[in-house]
Design a protein around this motif. Structure first.
Motif, PDB file in Angstrom:
ATOM      1  N   GLU A 122       0.901  -1.220   0.169  1.00 43.01           N
ATOM      2  CA  GLU A 122       0.070  -0.005   0.012  1.00 43.01           C
ATOM      3  C   GLU A 122       0.823   1.273   0.087  1.00 43.01           C
ATOM      4  OE1 GLU A 122      -2.682   0.248   3.496  1.00 43.01           O
ATOM      5  OE2 GLU A 122      -3.147   2.003   2.985  1.00 43.01           O
ATOM      6  N   LEU A 123       1.964   1.080   0.822  1.00 39.32           N
ATOM      7  CA  LEU A 123       2.705   2.312   1.010  1.00 39.32           C
ATOM      8  C   LEU A 123       3.438   2.664  -0.446  1.00 39.32           C
ATOM      9  CD1 LEU A 123       4.184   4.259   3.052  1.00 39.32           C
ATOM     10  CD2 LEU A 123       6.020   2.855   2.951  1.00 39.32           C
ATOM     11  N   GLU A 124       3.729   1.486  -1.134  1.00 36.23           N
ATOM     12  CA  GLU A 124       4.405   1.826  -2.544  1.00 36.23           C
ATOM     13  C   GLU A 124       3.471   2.475  -3.276  1.00 36.23           C
ATOM     14  OE1 GLU A 124       6.264  -1.953  -3.631  1.00 36.23           O
ATOM     15  OE2 GLU A 124       7.235  -0.863  -5.350  1.00 36.23           O
ATOM     16  N   GLU A 125       2.274   2.151  -3.238  1.00 34.16           N
ATOM     17  CA  GLU A 125       0.990   2.637  -4.345  1.00 34.16           C
ATOM     18  C   GLU A 125       1.207   3.929  -3.750  1.00 34.16           C
ATOM     19  OE1 GLU A 125      -1.632  -1.497  -3.935  1.00 34.16           O
ATOM     20  OE2 GLU A 125      -2.288   0.346  -3.178  1.00 34.16           O
ATOM     21  N   ARG A 126       1.229   4.411  -2.739  1.00 32.53           N
ATOM     22  CA  ARG A 126       1.012   5.884  -2.163  1.00 32.53           C
ATOM     23  C   ARG A 126       2.364   6.714  -2.489  1.00 32.53           C
ATOM     24  NH1 ARG A 126      -2.176   8.897   0.204  1.00 32.53           N
ATOM     25  NH2 ARG A 126      -3.797   7.187   0.378  1.00 32.53           N
ATOM     26  N   LEU A 127       3.491   5.971  -2.233  1.00 34.89           N
ATOM     27  CA  LEU A 127       4.747   6.855  -2.533  1.00 34.89           C
ATOM     28  C   LEU A 127       5.204   6.617  -3.989  1.00 34.89           C
ATOM     29  CD1 LEU A 127       6.437   6.516   0.810  1.00 34.89           C
ATOM     30  CD2 LEU A 127       5.202   8.277  -0.110  1.00 34.89           C
ATOM     31  N   GLY A 128       4.947   5.555  -4.564  1.00 35.50           N
ATOM     32  CA  GLY A 128       5.461   5.253  -5.727  1.00 35.50           C
ATOM     33  C   GLY A 128       6.669   4.155  -5.516  1.00 35.50           C
ATOM     34  N   GLY A 129       7.329   3.736  -6.277  1.00 37.59           N
ATOM     35  CA  GLY A 129       8.031   2.647  -6.063  1.00 37.59           C
ATOM     36  C   GLY A 129       9.827   3.029  -6.187  1.00 37.59           C
ATOM     37  N   SER A 130       9.852   4.314  -6.338  1.00 33.96           N
ATOM     38  CA  SER A 130      11.376   4.682  -6.747  1.00 33.96           C
ATOM     39  C   SER A 130      12.185   5.169  -5.484  1.00 33.96           C
ATOM     40  CB  SER A 130      11.155   5.921  -7.749  1.00 33.96           C
ATOM     41  OG  SER A 130      10.397   6.813  -7.052  1.00 33.96           O
ATOM     42  N   GLY A 131      11.395   5.420  -4.369  1.00 34.02           N
ATOM     43  CA  GLY A 131      11.958   6.283  -3.270  1.00 34.02           C
ATOM     44  C   GLY A 131      12.720   5.166  -2.606  1.00 34.02           C
ATOM     45  N   GLU A 132      13.872   5.925  -1.813  1.00 36.04           N
ATOM     46  CA  GLU A 132      14.716   5.020  -0.850  1.00 36.04           C
ATOM     47  C   GLU A 132      13.886   4.293   0.200  1.00 36.04           C
ATOM     48  OE1 GLU A 132      18.143   8.268  -0.958  1.00 36.04           O
ATOM     49  OE2 GLU A 132      17.939   7.271   0.651  1.00 36.04           O
ATOM     50  N   ALA A 133      12.899   4.893   0.822  1.00 32.99           N
ATOM     51  CA  ALA A 133      11.980   4.358   1.903  1.00 32.99           C
ATOM     52  C   ALA A 133      11.631   2.885   1.558  1.00 32.99           C
ATOM     53  CB  ALA A 133      10.962   5.281   2.255  1.00 32.99           C
ATOM     54  N   ILE A 134      11.047   3.010   0.366  1.00 34.60           N
ATOM     55  CA  ILE A 134      10.548   1.582   0.112  1.00 34.60           C
ATOM     56  C   ILE A 134      11.668   0.466  -0.153  1.00 34.60           C
ATOM     57  CG2 ILE A 134       9.248   0.342  -1.933  1.00 34.60           C
ATOM     58  CD1 ILE A 134       7.597   1.994  -0.301  1.00 34.60           C
ATOM     59  N   ALA A 135      12.914   1.190  -0.905  1.00 39.26           N
ATOM     60  CA  ALA A 135      13.869   0.141  -1.165  1.00 39.26           C
ATOM     61  C   ALA A 135      14.549  -0.386  -0.017  1.00 39.26           C
ATOM     62  CB  ALA A 135      14.934   1.031  -2.050  1.00 39.26           C
ATOM     63  N   ASP A 136      14.809   0.473   1.048  1.00 37.42           N
ATOM     64  CA  ASP A 136      15.569   0.204   2.316  1.00 37.42           C
ATOM     65  C   ASP A 136      14.486  -0.870   3.101  1.00 37.42           C
ATOM     66  OD1 ASP A 136      17.206   1.977   1.927  1.00 37.42           O
ATOM     67  OD2 ASP A 136      16.522   3.567   3.378  1.00 37.42           O
ATOM     68  N   LEU A 137      13.176  -0.540   2.996  1.00 35.91           N
ATOM     69  CA  LEU A 137      12.413  -1.365   3.844  1.00 35.91           C
ATOM     70  C   LEU A 137      12.121  -2.812   3.088  1.00 35.91           C
ATOM     71  CD1 LEU A 137       9.686   1.250   4.967  1.00 35.91           C
ATOM     72  CD2 LEU A 137      10.865  -0.291   6.372  1.00 35.91           C
ATOM     73  N   LYS A 138      11.996  -2.930   1.751  1.00 34.81           N
ATOM     74  CA  LYS A 138      12.082  -4.342   1.054  1.00 34.81           C
ATOM     75  C   LYS A 138      13.272  -4.831   1.329  1.00 34.81           C
ATOM     76  CE  LYS A 138       8.913  -3.467  -2.955  1.00 34.81           C
ATOM     77  NZ  LYS A 138       9.090  -3.125  -4.364  1.00 34.81           N
ATOM     78  N   GLN A 139      14.558  -4.183   1.438  1.00 33.61           N
ATOM     79  CA  GLN A 139      15.746  -4.998   1.520  1.00 33.61           C
ATOM     80  C   GLN A 139      15.726  -5.478   3.027  1.00 33.61           C
ATOM     81  OE1 GLN A 139      19.404  -2.890   1.183  1.00 33.61           O
ATOM     82  NE2 GLN A 139      20.536  -4.741   0.943  1.00 33.61           N
ATOM     83  N   LEU A 140      15.288  -4.835   3.862  1.00 38.34           N
ATOM     84  CA  LEU A 140      15.300  -4.939   5.273  1.00 38.34           C
ATOM     85  C   LEU A 140      14.390  -6.584   5.694  1.00 38.34           C
ATOM     86  CD1 LEU A 140      16.266  -4.793   8.397  1.00 38.34           C
ATOM     87  CD2 LEU A 140      14.257  -3.062   8.696  1.00 38.34           C
ATOM     88  N   PHE A 141      13.468  -6.311   4.861  1.00 42.67           N
ATOM     89  CA  PHE A 141      12.216  -7.595   5.107  1.00 42.67           C
ATOM     90  C   PHE A 141      13.083  -8.851   4.603  1.00 42.67           C
ATOM     91  CE2 PHE A 141       8.752  -6.488   7.669  1.00 42.67           C
ATOM     92  CZ  PHE A 141       8.717  -5.150   7.820  1.00 42.67           C
ATOM     93  N   SER A 142      13.760  -8.748   3.261  1.00 39.80           N
ATOM     94  CA  SER A 142      14.162  -9.789   2.713  1.00 39.80           C
ATOM     95  C   SER A 142      15.410 -10.371   3.482  1.00 39.80           C
ATOM     96  CB  SER A 142      14.561  -9.513   1.251  1.00 39.80           C
ATOM     97  OG  SER A 142      16.038  -9.350   1.049  1.00 39.80           O
ATOM     98  N   LEU A 143      16.088  -9.240   4.093  1.00 44.59           N
ATOM     99  CA  LEU A 143      17.494  -9.738   5.023  1.00 44.59           C
ATOM    100  C   LEU A 143      16.910 -10.514   6.109  1.00 44.59           C
ATOM    101  CD1 LEU A 143      19.676  -6.815   4.742  1.00 44.59           C
ATOM    102  CD2 LEU A 143      20.028  -8.854   3.839  1.00 44.59           C
ATOM    103  N   ALA A 144      15.613  -9.861   6.700  1.00 45.38           N
ATOM    104  CA  ALA A 144      14.967 -10.538   7.856  1.00 45.38           C
ATOM    105  C   ALA A 144      14.902 -12.240   7.731  1.00 45.38           C
ATOM    106  CB  ALA A 144      13.670  -9.921   8.384  1.00 45.38           C
ATOM    107  N   GLU A 145      14.337 -12.488   6.387  1.00 41.24           N
ATOM    108  CA  GLU A 145      14.109 -13.932   5.904  1.00 41.24           C
ATOM    109  C   GLU A 145      15.419 -14.552   6.153  1.00 41.24           C
ATOM    110  OE1 GLU A 145      10.934 -14.188   4.634  1.00 41.24           O
ATOM    111  OE2 GLU A 145      11.533 -16.470   4.871  1.00 41.24           O
ATOM    112  N   LYS A 146      16.564 -14.053   5.586  1.00 38.95           N
ATOM    113  CA  LYS A 146      17.702 -14.713   5.736  1.00 38.95           C
ATOM    114  C   LYS A 146      18.352 -14.813   7.334  1.00 38.95           C
ATOM    115  CE  LYS A 146      18.229 -15.047   1.245  1.00 38.95           C
ATOM    116  NZ  LYS A 146      16.739 -14.473   0.914  1.00 38.95           N
ATOM    117  N   PHE A 147      18.209 -13.910   8.074  1.00 33.50           N
ATOM    118  CA  PHE A 147      18.412 -13.957   9.437  1.00 33.50           C
ATOM    119  C   PHE A 147      17.595 -14.715  10.082  1.00 33.50           C
ATOM    120  CE2 PHE A 147      21.947 -11.220  10.519  1.00 33.50           C
ATOM    121  CZ  PHE A 147      22.219 -10.117   9.484  1.00 33.50           C
TER     122      PHE A 147
END
Ligand SMILES: CC(=O)Nc1cnc2ccccc2c1
Length: 444
Positions: A251-276
């Protein structure tokens, strides 16, 4: 203890003085502070040793700095509660000083002081007492201890992922699972992206975050009023509050658009959480901003899923704290974990450990003139790494057995006349009742 007139007296009741009765001192600690008598100190050490063991497992180095700091370290102009409640005063040298309300500014000060002589990244931790001065009202505590872990010099969210991993490790060590607690995660870059659309000047950013952090503590109208007071338009305020109520990254991506750093950081953090391996512990929550003005990116807080307690811990990225101290910026992130809420949680969950005093031996002379030999026996045992509670006055055996029971002594070592003549001491294993004699040197 010698009373002023030289008479013998107990420790707390000084005898009558020449000029009359001495006022009995107040034996309680100052308002809002705690003593740690042995039982409480055992629990505190148990918790802090877990903090320190986790820090070791993650390869962090321990640091420390004074509880007293220059007031200037904490005089940020962002309306933070931590500044309103600063435990500050003018010292005898007319310097403005403060008891630190948090540990991160001291850490930043030390990093800057060390400057070029240290190689990045730094992974530093400390456990320190922090102070606040609240007007007598709220009767809340004025001090608590915080475990802080910080990674200095790593711009990527691997640093935040590592920090959250260390907290998960701590929780697991003390018996807390993902069914008990979770982490709310967001990024202040979300706010930044929204504010940028309304051309809010950067120096307002900290203020806005501090106001928004109160969103669950004061009525939303109050929040709007305060946001308006710092210069946000009605439209900006509405948009801000809308974004904060977003419930998912999608929903955030829809609202902010997918290009911002916020989305990128959060997506990466959640994928790293998977690995950890701690995905189940995390949830995105756009309303998390934390109340410290200096956070600039990912922010997170540990919460109890029953929603009964205040945040257990919290932290985030603070990439511009160093420049506020006049130094070049260094990317940094860290967290604080207090000693109060976690104990409330453990109590709720019936997870408080049973920590009893334990001593290996009680050594006791059976009569006065054998005291010295009892000391020799104690010495031999201590040199072998055995703990010894040496009875220091001649006491009846009943008293010694009572004390042995209270201190959970493993063994009673009795130094008696006839035994000593034969070069042995008596030993009684208290758990089994087994009794035997043994040569001093064979005591182990
Ligand atoms: C629950 C609790 O003791 N909180 C607490 C107590 N003392 C503080 C002192 C400084 C900053 C934060 C503090 C927070």
């Amino acid at each position: 203890a010698e009373s002023p007139t030289g008479g013998r007296s107990g420790a707390l009741s000084p005898g009558p003085t020449v000029t009359g009765e001495v006022q009995k001192i107040d034996v309680n600690p100052p308002k809002g502070t705690r003593d740690f008598p042995p039982e409480d100190m055992r629990l505190r050490n148990w918790l802090f040793n877990n903090f320190k063991e986790v820090s070791r497992l993650y390869g962090f180095e321990e640091i420390d700095f004074p509880v007293l700091e220059s007031e200037a370290l904490f005089t940020r102009k962002a309306g933070e509660e931590i500044k309103d409640q600063l435990y500050c005063f003018e010292d005898r040298g007319n310097r403005r000083v403060a008891l630190r309300p948090e540990l991160t500014p001291s850490l930043a000060r030390l990093v800057i002081q060390k400057g070029k002589s240290i190689s990045l990244p730094l992974k530093w931790f400390t456990v320190g007492q922090c102070w606040r001065y609240e007007r007598m009202t709220r009767g809340r505590r004025r001090e608590h201890y915080q475990w802080n872990m910080d990674i200095i010099g790593v711009p990527g969210v691997m640093a935040e992922a590592e920090l959250i991993s260390s907290i998960v490790t701590l929780f697991k060590r003390i018996g807390i699972t993902e069914s008990d607690v979770g982490f709310k995660v967001s990024s202040r870059k979300v706010l930044q992206e929204v504010l940028k659309c309304y051309s809010i000047p950067d120096n307002m950013f900290g203020k806005v975050c501090v106001i928004i952090d109160k969103i669950e503590k004061i009525p939303v109208d109050e929040i709007k009023k305060e946001l308006n007071a710092v210069g946000l338009s009605q439209e900006a305020i509405e948009e801000l509050l809308l974004v904060l109520s977003v419930k998912s990254l999608t929903e955030l991506e829809e609202r902010l658009g997918g290009s911002g750093e916020a989305i990128a950081d959060l997506k990466q953090l959640f994928s790293l959480a998977e690995k950890f391996g701690y995905s189940k512990w995390l949830q995105f929550d756009a309303s998390v901003v934390r109340g410290l003005a200096y956070y600039t990116g990912i922010v997170f807080e540990g919460f109890d899923r029953e929603g009964k307690l205040r945040a257990i811990c919290g932290g985030g990225r603070y990439d511009h704290l160093f420049s506020t101290f006049g130094a070049d910026d260094i990317p940094a992130c860290g967290f604080g974990f207090g000693d109060a809420v976690i104990v409330e949680l453990l109590r709720e969950k019936g997870l408080l450990p049973e920590l009893s005093l334990q001593v290996d031996n009680i050594v006791c002379a059976l009569d006065e003139e054998l005291q010295g030999y009892a000391a020799m026996a104690a010495n031999i045992l201590r040199e072998k790494g055995q703990s010894v509670d040496l009875v220091l006055e001649s006491k009846p055996l009943k008293w010694v057995f009572k004390r042995a029971a209270r201190t959970n002594a493993e063994r009673l070592v009795l130094v008696g006349n006839s035994e000593w003549q034969r070069g042995v001491v008596g030993v009684k294993v208290l758990s089994t009742g087994e009794q035997y004699e043994v040569k001093l040197d064979d005591l182990k």
